[in-house]
Design an enzyme around this catalytic site. Sequence first.
Site, PDB file in Angstrom:
ATOM      1  N   ALA A  74     -19.639   1.871   4.108  1.00  9.76           N
ATOM      2  CA  ALA A  74     -18.965   1.329   2.920  1.00  9.76           C
ATOM      3  C   ALA A  74     -19.927   0.437   2.132  1.00  9.76           C
ATOM      4  O   ALA A  74     -19.873   0.394   0.890  1.00  9.76           O
ATOM      5  CB  ALA A  74     -17.727   0.545   3.344  1.00  9.76           C
TER       6      ALA A  74
ATOM      7  N   TYR B 254      -6.539   7.165  -0.386  1.00 10.66           N
ATOM      8  CA  TYR B 254      -7.179   8.433  -0.764  1.00 10.66           C
ATOM      9  C   TYR B 254      -7.605   9.132   0.521  1.00 10.66           C
ATOM     10  O   TYR B 254      -8.466   8.627   1.251  1.00 10.66           O
ATOM     11  CB  TYR B 254      -8.406   8.146  -1.647  1.00 10.66           C
TER      12      TYR B 254
ATOM     13  N   GLN C  56      -7.137  -4.347   8.563  1.00  8.27           N
ATOM     14  CA  GLN C  56      -6.436  -3.310   9.315  1.00  8.27           C
ATOM     15  C   GLN C  56      -5.158  -3.935   9.870  1.00  8.27           C
ATOM     16  O   GLN C  56      -5.089  -5.163  10.056  1.00  8.27           O
ATOM     17  CB  GLN C  56      -7.352  -2.835  10.451  1.00  8.27           C
TER      18      GLN C  56
ATOM     19  N   GLU D 288       0.862  -1.196   0.000  1.00  2.00           N
ATOM     20  CA  GLU D 288       0.000   0.000   0.000  1.00  2.00           C
ATOM     21  C   GLU D 288       0.893   1.239   0.000  1.00  2.00           C
ATOM     22  O   GLU D 288       1.879   1.296   0.734  1.00  2.00           O
ATOM     23  CB  GLU D 288      -0.891  -0.016   1.250  1.00  2.00           C
TER      24      GLU D 288
ATOM     25  N   ASP E 222     -12.343   7.756   7.008  1.00  2.00           N
ATOM     26  CA  ASP E 222     -12.207   8.332   8.356  1.00  2.00           C
ATOM     27  C   ASP E 222     -12.893   9.678   8.380  1.00  2.00           C
ATOM     28  O   ASP E 222     -12.908  10.394   7.391  1.00  2.00           O
ATOM     29  CB  ASP E 222     -10.723   8.504   8.697  1.00  2.00           C
TER      30      ASP E 222
ATOM     31  N   ALA F  83      -6.391   9.271   3.442  1.00  4.99           N
ATOM     32  CA  ALA F  83      -6.389   8.403   4.630  1.00  4.99           C
ATOM     33  C   ALA F  83      -6.109   9.198   5.896  1.00  4.99           C
ATOM     34  O   ALA F  83      -5.494  10.260   5.856  1.00  4.99           O
ATOM     35  CB  ALA F  83      -5.375   7.287   4.470  1.00  4.99           C
TER      36      ALA F  83
ATOM     37  N   HIS G 117     -13.717  -2.729  14.405  1.00  7.64           N
ATOM     38  CA  HIS G 117     -13.549  -1.299  14.083  1.00  7.64           C
ATOM     39  C   HIS G 117     -13.738  -0.498  15.369  1.00  7.64           C
ATOM     40  O   HIS G 117     -14.609  -0.830  16.186  1.00  7.64           O
ATOM     41  CB  HIS G 117     -14.590  -0.901  13.021  1.00  7.64           C
TER      42      HIS G 117
END
Length: 287
Positions: free
Chosen positions: A123, A48, A174, A16, A109, A50, A147
Amino acid sequence: MKAIKLFEKKPVLSFEVFPPKPNVPIESIYETLEALKDLHPDFISVTYGAGGSVPGASTAEICETIQNRHGIPSIAHLPCINETKESVLEKLDTFRAKGVTNILALRGDRNPAVEPKNDFHYASDLIAFLRAHGDFDIAAACYPEGHPEADSLDSDIAHLKEKVDAGASHLISQLFYHNPDFYAFLEKTAQAGISVPVEAGIMPVTSKKSIERMVSLCGASIPKRLAKLMARYADDPASLKAAGLEYAIMQIIELLENGVDGIHIYTMNNPDVARYIMEQIAEDVPR
Ligand code: FAD
């Protein structure tokens, strides 16, 4: 190429990267990509906005470079809380024009400085919308420890199932530092009827500051063994980095031995870290 095809040959190994900040020329990422390409990842995903930050240089443009200049499949991250249906449709047109066929569909976020739009709440809303508006391969995020906003891991997994049912074909986790948490999560997702491939997200500890920031953002726990290393090398950044890399390599090798679908390395745009890890795991994932 659709990213889901890559899982026909397990394990998938991906990186990433993030676009440069808005005030930094986009060219600065090209050197990083040049170095990462030589490590032969199966795909590279591009973030994008983040961490709630203001979106920087074009994610789509970087994906296009990864694919066309380096011949590596790419995945464009697409968070949706600050988007309208119209703005997402515009982005999809850009993706199509640049040959981007893979999207990591995210809620995103929250940025306290930006009032969320109300077209997409989760999402799963975006995934359903993407399914209805094109032939993209869609990935989604998952959280081995739950989460941070979820009431419980079980409720988070129930919502994860909604993302898969809406059309997510694979999942990227994650970051986590305790492999047993990931194995327990895989068991729970299987019990919930989730059968798509799940990549394990690994972020090597390279500095005390970076790990503290990430852990506070995403809520990952630090196991005793890692906490001890961090305490031992608190005043010795070079030794902490070396120990952090060894810890990540140990984590990855154990995950591969346990037959995970894939490893997703959060490179933090640092090709040296990615190269060192790839060299150490070469026997386990021949490229
Ligand atoms: P969702 O799946 O929508 O879940 C968010 C929360 O809502 C969870 O607590 C979930 O349990 C809950 N929920 C879901 N559906 C419902 C429902 N129907 N009713 C009630 N509650 C529900 N962020 C960025 O801004 N840019 C990036 O590029 C980026 N890349 C990422 C890459 C990966 C691999 C990961 C793991 C995360 C990334 N993030 C990125 C961070 C991500 O946007 C945040 O973690 C965000 O807070 C949640 O996104 P999500 O897509 O997982 O949300």
